[in-house]
Design a protein around this motif. Structure first.
Motif, PDB file in Angstrom:
ATOM      1  N   GLY A 258      45.299 105.066  -0.683  1.00 55.57           N
ATOM      2  CA  GLY A 258      46.145 103.898  -0.448  1.00 55.57           C
ATOM      3  C   GLY A 258      47.136 104.111   0.690  1.00 55.57           C
ATOM      4  N   LEU A 259      47.136 105.287   1.292  1.00 51.87           N
ATOM      5  CA  LEU A 259      48.134 105.586   2.312  1.00 51.87           C
ATOM      6  C   LEU A 259      47.496 105.640   3.702  1.00 51.87           C
ATOM      7  CD1 LEU A 259      49.530 106.544  -0.350  1.00 51.87           C
ATOM      8  CD2 LEU A 259      50.534 108.396   0.992  1.00 51.87           C
ATOM      9  N   SER A 260      48.241 105.188   4.668  1.00 53.17           N
ATOM     10  CA  SER A 260      47.771 105.338   6.048  1.00 53.17           C
ATOM     11  C   SER A 260      47.895 106.814   6.439  1.00 53.17           C
ATOM     12  CB  SER A 260      48.627 104.484   6.976  1.00 53.17           C
ATOM     13  OG  SER A 260      49.964 104.934   6.924  1.00 53.17           O
TER      14      SER A 260
ATOM     15  N   GLY B 171      51.446  98.714 -11.704  1.00 53.84           N
ATOM     16  CA  GLY B 171      50.694  99.242 -12.841  1.00 53.84           C
ATOM     17  C   GLY B 171      51.510  99.558 -14.075  1.00 53.84           C
ATOM     18  N   ASN B 172      52.766  99.832 -13.885  1.00 57.33           N
ATOM     19  CA  ASN B 172      53.565 100.215 -15.051  1.00 57.33           C
ATOM     20  C   ASN B 172      54.178  99.015 -15.750  1.00 57.33           C
ATOM     21  OD1 ASN B 172      52.983 102.801 -14.565  1.00 57.33           O
ATOM     22  ND2 ASN B 172      54.903 103.290 -13.555  1.00 57.33           N
TER      23      ASN B 172
ATOM     24  N   VAL C  76      43.071  97.985  -2.270  1.00 55.68           N
ATOM     25  CA  VAL C  76      44.138  98.895  -1.898  1.00 55.68           C
ATOM     26  C   VAL C  76      44.376  98.748  -0.395  1.00 55.68           C
ATOM     27  CG1 VAL C  76      44.879 101.279  -1.897  1.00 55.68           C
ATOM     28  CG2 VAL C  76      43.337 100.455  -3.679  1.00 55.68           C
ATOM     29  N   ASP C  77      45.565  98.349  -0.061  1.00 56.04           N
ATOM     30  CA  ASP C  77      45.876  98.161   1.347  1.00 56.04           C
ATOM     31  C   ASP C  77      46.829  99.265   1.784  1.00 56.04           C
ATOM     32  OD1 ASP C  77      46.652  97.405   3.803  1.00 56.04           O
ATOM     33  OD2 ASP C  77      47.355  95.390   3.244  1.00 56.04           O
ATOM     34  N   PRO C  78      46.361 100.124   2.673  1.00 57.87           N
ATOM     35  CA  PRO C  78      47.187 101.265   3.061  1.00 57.87           C
ATOM     36  C   PRO C  78      48.547 100.857   3.613  1.00 57.87           C
ATOM     37  CG  PRO C  78      44.970 101.489   3.914  1.00 57.87           C
ATOM     38  CD  PRO C  78      45.070 100.114   3.349  1.00 57.87           C
ATOM     39  N   ASN C  79      48.669  99.621   4.104  1.00 56.35           N
ATOM     40  CA  ASN C  79      49.914  99.274   4.775  1.00 56.35           C
ATOM     41  C   ASN C  79      51.007  98.781   3.831  1.00 56.35           C
ATOM     42  OD1 ASN C  79      48.890  99.952   7.330  1.00 56.35           O
ATOM     43  ND2 ASN C  79      47.732  98.024   7.321  1.00 56.35           N
TER      44      ASN C  79
ATOM     45  N   PHE D 280      33.484  95.858 -21.955  1.00 58.81           N
ATOM     46  CA  PHE D 280      34.198  96.978 -21.379  1.00 58.81           C
ATOM     47  C   PHE D 280      34.238  98.145 -22.330  1.00 58.81           C
ATOM     48  CE2 PHE D 280      36.325  93.190 -19.580  1.00 58.81           C
ATOM     49  CZ  PHE D 280      35.668  93.255 -18.378  1.00 58.81           C
TER      50      PHE D 280
ATOM     51  N   GLN E 248      51.107  98.469  -5.281  1.00 52.84           N
ATOM     52  CA  GLN E 248      50.319  99.093  -6.339  1.00 52.84           C
ATOM     53  C   GLN E 248      51.154  99.509  -7.542  1.00 52.84           C
ATOM     54  OE1 GLN E 248      46.880 100.303  -6.785  1.00 52.84           O
ATOM     55  NE2 GLN E 248      46.716  98.407  -5.630  1.00 52.84           N
ATOM     56  N   ARG E 249      52.436  99.613  -7.319  1.00 55.06           N
ATOM     57  CA  ARG E 249      53.267 100.113  -8.410  1.00 55.06           C
ATOM     58  C   ARG E 249      53.297  99.191  -9.607  1.00 55.06           C
ATOM     59  NH1 ARG E 249      58.687 102.010  -5.398  1.00 55.06           N
ATOM     60  NH2 ARG E 249      57.784 103.633  -4.087  1.00 55.06           N
TER      61      ARG E 249
ATOM     62  N   ARG F 195      45.333  99.462 -20.279  1.00 56.78           N
ATOM     63  CA  ARG F 195      44.486 100.161 -19.320  1.00 56.78           C
ATOM     64  C   ARG F 195      43.072 100.325 -19.854  1.00 56.78           C
ATOM     65  NH1 ARG F 195      48.228 105.066 -18.106  1.00 56.78           N
ATOM     66  NH2 ARG F 195      46.229 106.112 -17.941  1.00 56.78           N
TER      67      ARG F 195
ATOM     68  N   LEU G  41      39.276 102.378 -13.441  1.00 55.17           N
ATOM     69  CA  LEU G  41      40.238 101.293 -13.639  1.00 55.17           C
ATOM     70  C   LEU G  41      40.305 100.880 -15.104  1.00 55.17           C
ATOM     71  CD1 LEU G  41      39.266  99.143 -10.556  1.00 55.17           C
ATOM     72  CD2 LEU G  41      41.481 100.196 -10.953  1.00 55.17           C
ATOM     73  N   PHE G  42      39.293 101.256 -15.865  1.00 53.67           N
ATOM     74  CA  PHE G  42      39.241 100.828 -17.266  1.00 53.67           C
ATOM     75  C   PHE G  42      39.426 101.980 -18.238  1.00 53.67           C
ATOM     76  CE2 PHE G  42      36.765  98.056 -14.555  1.00 53.67           C
ATOM     77  CZ  PHE G  42      37.382  96.837 -14.787  1.00 53.67           C
ATOM     78  N   LEU G  43      39.875 103.086 -17.734  1.00 50.54           N
ATOM     79  CA  LEU G  43      40.146 104.213 -18.642  1.00 50.54           C
ATOM     80  C   LEU G  43      41.393 103.906 -19.450  1.00 50.54           C
ATOM     81  CD1 LEU G  43      39.661 107.411 -16.448  1.00 50.54           C
ATOM     82  CD2 LEU G  43      38.189 106.568 -18.274  1.00 50.54           C
TER      83      LEU G  43
ATOM     84  N   ARG H  65      40.448  93.399 -11.775  1.00 46.56           N
ATOM     85  CA  ARG H  65      40.870  94.762 -11.461  1.00 46.56           C
ATOM     86  C   ARG H  65      40.074  95.335 -10.301  1.00 46.56           C
ATOM     87  NH1 ARG H  65      42.104  97.940 -17.162  1.00 46.56           N
ATOM     88  NH2 ARG H  65      43.184  96.206 -18.159  1.00 46.56           N
ATOM     89  N   LEU H  66      38.776  95.060 -10.304  1.00 45.72           N
ATOM     90  CA  LEU H  66      37.949  95.611  -9.235  1.00 45.72           C
ATOM     91  C   LEU H  66      38.323  94.975  -7.897  1.00 45.72           C
ATOM     92  CD1 LEU H  66      34.466  95.806 -10.967  1.00 45.72           C
ATOM     93  CD2 LEU H  66      35.946  97.697 -10.308  1.00 45.72           C
TER      94      LEU H  66
ATOM     95  N   ARG I 147      37.711  92.323 -15.571  1.00 46.88           N
ATOM     96  CA  ARG I 147      36.920  93.236 -14.759  1.00 46.88           C
ATOM     97  C   ARG I 147      36.950  92.885 -13.268  1.00 46.88           C
ATOM     98  NH1 ARG I 147      33.869  97.367 -16.069  1.00 46.88           N
ATOM     99  NH2 ARG I 147      32.382  98.048 -14.487  1.00 46.88           N
ATOM    100  N   PRO I 148      36.537  91.640 -12.934  1.00 44.18           N
ATOM    101  CA  PRO I 148      36.595  91.297 -11.505  1.00 44.18           C
ATOM    102  C   PRO I 148      38.021  91.357 -10.969  1.00 44.18           C
ATOM    103  CG  PRO I 148      36.008  89.386 -12.866  1.00 44.18           C
ATOM    104  CD  PRO I 148      35.972  90.565 -13.745  1.00 44.18           C
TER     105      PRO I 148
ATOM    106  N   PHE J  28      51.101  99.696   0.313  1.00 45.16           N
ATOM    107  CA  PHE J  28      50.639 100.301  -0.937  1.00 45.16           C
ATOM    108  C   PHE J  28      51.672 100.218  -2.044  1.00 45.16           C
ATOM    109  CE2 PHE J  28      52.875 103.650   1.218  1.00 45.16           C
ATOM    110  CZ  PHE J  28      53.548 104.288   0.201  1.00 45.16           C
TER     111      PHE J  28
ATOM    112  N   ARG K 144      49.537 107.766 -15.954  1.00 43.76           N
ATOM    113  CA  ARG K 144      48.890 106.920 -14.968  1.00 43.76           C
ATOM    114  C   ARG K 144      48.843 107.552 -13.574  1.00 43.76           C
ATOM    115  NH1 ARG K 144      48.928 102.425 -12.027  1.00 43.76           N
ATOM    116  NH2 ARG K 144      47.379 100.863 -12.608  1.00 43.76           N
TER     117      ARG K 144
END
Ligand SMILES: Nc1nc2c(ncn2[C@@H]2O[C@H](COP(=O)(O)OP(=O)(O)OP(=O)(O)O)[C@@H](O)[C@H]2O)c(=O)[nH]1
Ligand SMILES: [Mg+2]
Lengths: 407, 595
Positions: free
Chosen positions: A160-162, B241-242, B230-233, A3, B238-239, B168, A69-71, B225-226, B222-223, B235, A49
């Protein structure tokens, strides 16, 4: 598997030709305009972020969205010089989200003083209340330092939003942000909002609009594009910065997102084809590493929908990309011819801007260019006149040229 | 109670802020943070005030700090970070209280805490931390840089990363800062500091890489994270991350990593302090000062220097400290003479040249001095080490430092090329070979009781032309400790009839009773420097000009004001020129050949 992150943040290389970025400017006709003049600055701000570095990497360094994603989290201001053409010359400063640069430890006068636009990135997938209060603070303080800053709010990561959610989020953020500004008595500040994501073309679109506001000749360029399309039966024309695929001008008809995406794809196709088959002198091309985009780069692509795409190089970094109906391209000769005139006009705008900006360019190439044109025309008075025409309406020039040219 | 505590700490810190080492971290959530900080304290003050033990004192202080954090320090932290006290994650923490180590000999304690508790120092280190991690640019990103100013202190900042597969960018940025107020000192310590910091850093990185590899093997990032779709319903998921940063202990898999850092940092502080001592120069350095400096350079890094000159004494405390710290390095010190002995303060010794002259009587003293200045070997033999040593030490003042090669006491004879001052134990017999081939003067210290008939070896001592002085010197009249000894002097060398000019002047100074011994010392320094300058001319003349004949040399001597009787002295004193001067002359003269 490794990476290894890019070591120098501004020279990321993906599958993209290495030098086909914003390397050191070669002394081409559109070389640095005003050596002494500071390039306008675009600041990327926002919470940690929120996606600032990702935007900068994806738009200007061809990093694939997944790679962001790797930044690593940015720890210092990263300055990125974008000086690809006469019109698009600016610096992008990626500001780390963790640090308050209004703090006394930093020279906020310096940071915000020379700033043309401030992009504030809000992560729409996260709770944005903290972001909004930071936005409010940044806007008021930056405005105090520099009144001419243009404020742009990117409501980011909307992939990510509808769709409903997008609209609702935008409405909510817009409401809260403007309310807060009004409460603070700063209602003279105008904020522009954009819904963006690095996973589609929205980020390029939004950035295009930001950059356009910083081009003083925008009106002239738009005017020229209007003339071209009306004279050539073209439906829509974009003047593209080839590397970033942001458009620095378009005609006055509204922009349809799909048209824009189509044109971006066309650029990709042309560049890919040129890279593979268009290289004539492989060594020269390697040395310049320009992705074989040169002054003969041009393409017509006919789609099954009856639409035709047309691309033509304007200068080292700019390309004109047009969309027209099939029947509109019967007379390719006229289109080609009008394009030549357009191209000449663009260069004249550039020269005019140069003369205006500083009488003595101090640049040998520049002077040569100016003199060269005078020689061609033989009569220098006429040149000025033609220039004036181009500046005023553009129409006169195109028509006049039509008559004069012997080619 | 709290107020008093604070007052004491602050007076302590400002008093002794010569160097502070700290470890800083760029947290993905909170930005630049100070993690760990080691600083020296001199304990005299609190000990006087409270009379209690330092250790409990500091521990107490630390406790009070961690219980009631210093409000002003807190005020400093708020403006830069977005929020206040919730701004703490594992990655921003190191130790709860801290570590203290005390160096009994030097009377210094080294204290490591998460942050310096003196607000001024805290502000300084914090400023340096932000600059180091968030504004200064290091070419190549990892490595040492220097920045700073008079107000905030001067900083050596070594930036590096620690691999972390949760981060990150798959790594986190750290830096080690050394903050000093003295810029020259810091820059001079650079060649010492940087390699040692690198050792510490590489150690951390190696440990962390191991942990990183293990974690990657278990769960490749790697796999992972990839694959996070992302599921719009929903989302909001996703938070995640912090997530808070992990501690350095966890990243290195080493629970005692901060203890290790404490030891490493205090060693660096201590060794760096011992490395350079300051000398105040009031004028261009004399040849003697340069010699001293060269000697120091040579001993400090062990035996690395290319131009090694034999060190003339091995008993300076500085060198011994060095050898304690790095036992394997100073092999040079492993000499027979180095054995430390407890010296009896009442043992009879010779105090200075006047004292020696009184003991030896003028005529012997004069010829002894003559032997010394022209470079004949001086051998002093006797049972009383301190006495032998003191005589040699006293005689050294006749010569420029560069000319003195001393072996203070030995159990076997050493040749004259090794030393021109030699102390011998009385058992040693000088062999026939030595007495016939070496140029020396021998002083034997014998007890008075068994008086031997005075017997001159080979040549009787020559006649000399110095003025006689009366033997009574008020300074030493009361001292009878040396009355029990007699001194026998013999020599194999016939001295030339005339005394070198500079020696005559030195003796005149010694004889003049109006001059205090300080003044005499100053006169000696001046005379030696004056004649070293002539030596330099001679050296330059012979080295730079190629072959010179007798006649030319004579003329030159005339010009510098030297006579026939000075020639031998000048020749000997050339050997005392500093390496620096020699190299300078040799390099410039070879240059002049070319042009
Ligand atoms: N889904 C989605 N994720 C995005 C988008 N843009 C960025 N990201 C992700 O957001 C994360 C953070 O991006 P960065 O660009 O490093 O954030 P930053 O604003 O530069 O953060 P700092 O450098 O810490 O201030 C990365 O994991 C990106 O992949 C987007 O448009 N959509
Ligand atoms: Mg960033």
């Amino acid at each position: 598997m490794s990476f290894e992150d890019d070591e120098t943040p501004c020279t990321y290389v993906g599958s993209f030709p290495k030098g086909f970025g914003y390397g050191p400017e070669e002394a081409e006709i559109e070389g640095p305009v005003n050596p002494g003049e500071e390039k306008p600055r675009i600041l990327l701000m926002g919470l940690r972020r929120s996606g600032k570095s990702s935007i900068q990497k994806v738009v200007f360094h061809k990093v694939s969205p997944n790679e962001t994603l790797f930044l690593e989290s940015t720890n210092k201001i990263v300055k990125d010089d974008i000086s690809n053409s006469s019109f698009v010359q600016f610096q992008i400063w990626d500001i780390p989200g963790q640090i308050d640069f209004f703090d006394a430890a930093f020279d906020s006068e310096y940071i915000f003083g020379g700033c043309g636009a401030l992009i504030f990135v809000i992560d729409a997938q996260d709770d944005y209340m903290e972001a909004l209060s930071r936005l409010q603070m940044a806007v008021t303080r930056a405005h105090k330092i520099n009144e001419s800053i243009k404020f742009e709010v990117f409501i980011h990561k909307v992939d990510g939003l509808s769709d409903d959610n997008k609209i609702e989020t935008q409405r909510d953020i817009l409401q809260r942000a403007t309310d807060e500004l009004n409460d603070a008595g700063m209602d003279n500040i105008h904020l522009s909002f954009h819904l963006t994501s690095i996973y589609d073309h929205s980020i390029f679109e939004a950035f295009s609009k930001v950059v356009q506001k910083l081009i003083p000749q925008l009106a002239v360029l738009e005017n020229l594009l209007d003339i071209v399309i009306s004279n050539s039966k073209i439906e829509k024309a974009f003047l593209f910065d080839v590397v970033s695929k942001i458009y620095i001008a378009t005609d006055s008809s509204p922009v349809d997102m799909q048209c824009y995406e189509l044109c971006c794809d066309m650029i990709d196709v042309v560049i890919d084809m040129s890279c593979i088959y268009g290289v004539r002198d492989i060594f020269l091309s390697r040395a310049r590493d320009d992705g074989a985009f040169d002054n003969e780069s041009a393409s017509f692509i006919k789609l099954n929908s009856g639409t035709v795409l047309f691309l033509r190089e304007v200068n080292k970094h700019l390309a004109l990309v047009c969309i027209l109906r099939e029947d509109g391209c019967e007379n390719r000769g006229i289109i080609q011819y009008n394009f030549k005139c357009f191209r000449a006009a663009i260069q004249e705008v550039f020269v005019a801007r140069n003369k205006q900006a500083n009488k003595s360019t101090g640049h040998p190439q520049m002077d040569l260019l100016v003199n060269g044109q005078n020689d061609d025309e033989l009569d220098s008075d006429e040149t000025t006149q033609t220039n004036g025409g181009a500046m005023a309406s553009g129409h006169g020039l195109l028509n006049g040229s039509l008559l004069q040219d012997d080619d | 109670m709290y107020i008093t505590e604070k007052r004491i700490t602050s007076s302590l810190v400002t008093w002794e802020m010569n160097a502070i080492i700290s470890l800083c971290h760029f947290c993905e959530l909170h930005g630049p943070k100070i993690l760990f900080c080691t600083q020296p304290f001199r304990p005299q003050e609190p000990r006087n005030l409270y009379g209690d033990d330092l250790e409990t004192n500091i521990a107490h202080r630390l406790k009070s700090v961690s219980v009631a954090p210093n409000p002003s320090a807190d005020a400093h932290s708020t403006p830069i970070f977005s929020t206040g006290s919730k701004d703490q994650c594992e990655g921003c923490k190191s130790v709860q209280t801290g570590y203290v180590s005390t160096d009994e000999d030097a009377q210094v304690s080294y204290v490591s805490t998460q942050q310096p508790y003196n607000p001024e120092v805290f502000a300084r280190i914090r400023q340096a931390c932000i600059r180091s991690l968030s504004s200064e640019v290091c070419p190549g990103r990892e490595g040492p840089i220097f920045f700073g100013d008079k107000q905030c202190g001067h900083v050596l900042s070594y930036t590096f990363y620690i691999p972390d597969n949760q981060a990150r960018g798959m790594h986190r940025w750290y830096s080690i800062l050394i903050v000093m107020m003295d810029k020259i000192y810091l820059l001079n310590s650079w060649p010492f500091l940087v390699p040692h910091l690198r050792i510490v850093i590489e150690n951390l990185q190696k440990k962390a890489s191991k942990v990183f590899d293990q974690e990657e093997a278990k769960c490749p990032q790697r796999p992972l994270r990839l694959g996070a779709v992302v599921d719009p319903n929903n989302f909001i998921k996703q938070r995640g991350g912090n997530k808070p940063a992990r501690s350095l202990q966890e990243l290195t898999g080493d629970k005692s990593v901060f203890r290790m850092l404490h030891v490493a940092f205090l060693w660096i502080l201590k060794a760096c302090g011992n490395r350079i001592t300051e000398t105040l120069l009031e004028a261009p350095p004399t040849e003697d000062t340069i010699i001293d400096m060269e000697k120091q350079e040579e001993t400090e890094e062990g035996f690395i220097k290319l131009f090694t000159r034999k060190a003339d004494d091995f008993d300076s405390p500085h060198e011994q400290k060095e050898s304690e710290m790095r036992p394997m390095e100073d092999k040079e010190l492993d000499h027979t003479i180095c054995e430390t002995e407890v010296e009896d303060p009442l043992a009879p010794v010779v105090k200075n040249l006047r004292h020696l002259r009184k003991i030896l009587e003028s005529s012997n003293f004069l010829s002894l001095a003559h032997h010394v200045v022209v470079g004949n070997q001086v051998i002093v033999s006797g049972q009383q080490r301190p006495l032998v040593k003191s005589i040699l030490e006293t005689l050294k003042s006749f010569l420029p430092k560069g000319c003195c090669r001393v072996i203070p006491y030995s159990n076997k004879y050493e040749e004259s090329w090794k030393c021109n001052f030699l102390g011998l134990s009385p058992e040693v017999q000088l062999s026939q070979h030595v007495t016939s081939s070496e140029l020396f003067v021998h002083i034997e210290i014998l007890p008075k009781l068994n008086i031997l008939p005075l017997k001159e070896v080979e040549t009787p001592l020559n006649s000399w032309s110095g003025p006689e002085s009366d033997a009574s010197d008020p300074d030493f009249d009361g001292d009878t400790r040396l009355d029990d000894f007699q001194f026998k002097m013999s020599s194999t060398v016939t001295l030339p009839p005339r005394v070198p000019t500079v020696l005559t002047r030195m003796l005149m100074a010694l004889q003049n009773k109006n001059l205090s011994s300080e003044v005499v010392n100053a006169v000696f320094t001046c005379l030696k420097e004056e004649w070293m300058n002539k030596v330099k001319v001679l050296f330059k003349f012979t080295k730079a000009g190629g072959n010179r004949n007798e006649e030319e040399t004579k003329k030159l001597l005339q010009i510098v004001g030297a006579r026939e009787e000075d020639k031998q002295l000048l020749k000997f004193w050339i050997t005392g020129l500093s390496m620096q001067y020699r190299q300078h002359i040799l390099s410039t003269s070879s240059h002049s050949y070319k042009s």
